[in-house]
Scaffold this active site. Sequence first.
Site, mmCIF file in Angstrom:
data_model
loop_
_atom_site.group_PDB
_atom_site.id
_atom_site.type_symbol
_atom_site.label_atom_id
_atom_site.label_comp_id
_atom_site.label_asym_id
_atom_site.label_seq_id
_atom_site.Cartn_x
_atom_site.Cartn_y
_atom_site.Cartn_z
ATOM 1 N N SER A 1 0.852 -1.188 0.000
ATOM 2 C CA SER A 1 0.000 0.000 0.000
ATOM 3 C C SER A 1 0.886 1.235 0.000
ATOM 4 O O SER A 1 2.106 1.135 0.020
ATOM 5 C CB SER A 1 -0.888 0.013 1.242
ATOM 6 O OG SER A 1 -0.089 0.321 2.372
ATOM 7 N N LYS A 2 0.236 2.392 0.018
ATOM 8 C CA LYS A 2 0.966 3.660 -0.040
ATOM 9 C C LYS A 2 2.001 3.781 1.078
ATOM 10 O O LYS A 2 2.985 4.492 0.928
ATOM 11 C CB LYS A 2 -0.013 4.832 0.045
ATOM 12 C CG LYS A 2 -0.698 5.069 -1.290
ATOM 13 C CD LYS A 2 -1.436 6.387 -1.307
ATOM 14 C CE LYS A 2 -2.229 6.506 -2.602
ATOM 15 N NZ LYS A 2 -3.560 7.050 -2.422
ATOM 16 N N ARG A 3 1.739 3.103 2.193
ATOM 17 C CA ARG A 3 2.703 3.156 3.303
ATOM 18 C C ARG A 3 4.081 2.674 2.860
ATOM 19 O O ARG A 3 5.096 3.024 3.438
ATOM 20 C CB ARG A 3 2.235 2.257 4.456
ATOM 21 C CG ARG A 3 1.113 2.820 5.286
ATOM 22 C CD ARG A 3 0.763 1.865 6.408
ATOM 23 N NE ARG A 3 0.385 0.551 5.888
ATOM 24 C CZ ARG A 3 1.049 -0.564 6.090
ATOM 25 N NH1 ARG A 3 2.124 -0.569 6.839
ATOM 26 N NH2 ARG A 3 0.637 -1.707 5.571
ATOM 27 N N GLY B 1 5.438 3.180 -0.038
ATOM 28 C CA GLY B 1 6.027 4.039 -1.081
ATOM 29 C C GLY B 1 5.073 4.139 -2.249
ATOM 30 O O GLY B 1 3.861 3.944 -2.084
#
Length: 469
Positions: A237-239, A241
Amino acid sequence: MTIATRFPPSPTGDLHIGSVRTALYNYLFARQQGGRFVFRFEDTDRVRSTEQAVQNILAGMSWLGLDYDEGPHYQTARFTRYEEKIAELKQSGHAYKCYCTKQRLDALREEQIASQLTPKYDGHCRNGQEGKSGSFVMRLKTPVDGHVIVQDEIRGDVKIENSQLDDLIIARSDGTPTYHLTVVVDDIDMDISHVIRGDDHLNNTARQIHIIDALNAKMPTYAHIPMINGTDGKRLSKRHGAVSVLEYRDNGILPEALLNYLARLGWSHGDQEIFSMDEMCELFSLRAVNKSAAAFDPDKLLWVNQQYIQSMEIEQLASYAAPFFLAIGLDIEEHEKFVAVVDAQRTRVKDLIEMAEKSAAFFGRFSGHEEAAVKKHLRGVIAEPLQALRERLSELEDWTPNKLQAIVQQVAEERELKLGKIAQPLRVAVTGGSASPGIEVTLWLVGKEQCLERLDIALQLIRDRVSSA
Ligand code: GLU
């Protein structure tokens, strides 16, 4: 059998790299089998679907070169067809109207949770609510007993008990079809032979098999590919990168490299890491896809990118690199020179942003001499050889790497210095820093006028340092 695969994203967000891998496997399989690769937007969720996401996905597909034989289809253009199929299911007794209110369903759910049961619809309206009026949804009559076997190309047979599935909604109260219905109708209408998608859809597959059966249609072959996780084992996920494909483009990754990396993420062919698109098409096999989740490793992607930067056909590489040079204001009008810079830098960088940044000194951009490099390399002892170089360079008419090489060598030999002892200070003098391509290429690309100007500044720096010491 004619082979057809599909990529059906829901345009509710940017094109995600996990989706790209799914698209790629579908693409490779279709190409390998001489089949069709169908692209469609599953945009029936009108609240969450956006035009911006549609454009982002189209741009991503086109940047990656994943061209499709058919589409893009838009499900929102096919409502009449879905209505027909919903009516057909109702007619054949496979679907029924459910008038249960939200209150009833909420209460049911709470009761089931309190009794530690898996919440599911209890079939209240299953047997005849005809004559009733009011708002209703349409549900599929799913068999109560028995099980479904998903014959999966990757996981083998997966058995799912029907008791785990409830009577899923195929049309909402406003009459619009749900995902399960549309995906099945489209796959049938578009003659999809292979459904290759993430294994988060495995349970959906069991439900969809019941719809396909109810419609008396041919079952496609299924292949559920494992998810992509971050290096911490959690779902990507966006966590972790960047997850949007266009971010990778903007970060200076080559599309070929991203595809190669994603293909290898969950599929392998011996120890081979680098595959051309033709090789991937030839060698890809669903059976060789891993059964467990793969971990996305940004460093490995950069490594693959570096391999592509090093070996890609030079004009092609230059065309990918050009926007990055332009973005930092470098004048790359002189094409031959620009290509020569790209060629000189290709073994020295991991991405195209780095390539552009490291090339600024070749396009008249000089931001001074770096302090650490000056301290280390621009010492008093080098003043005389640099001065001599400056004289000879200023006299050189034919500014070519060969001639430049000869001059540097000559000056070093006359002073019985190793080439590096002269080349490194010279590099610092003409680029400002201590890293650049070979000295003769560096001088050549910086150009005569700039070389002489910067040498003068460097010589002055040395004199200042000596006098203040
Ligand atoms: N629109 C669905 C999704 O994006 C497609 C799932 C499928 O491949 O059937 O998850």
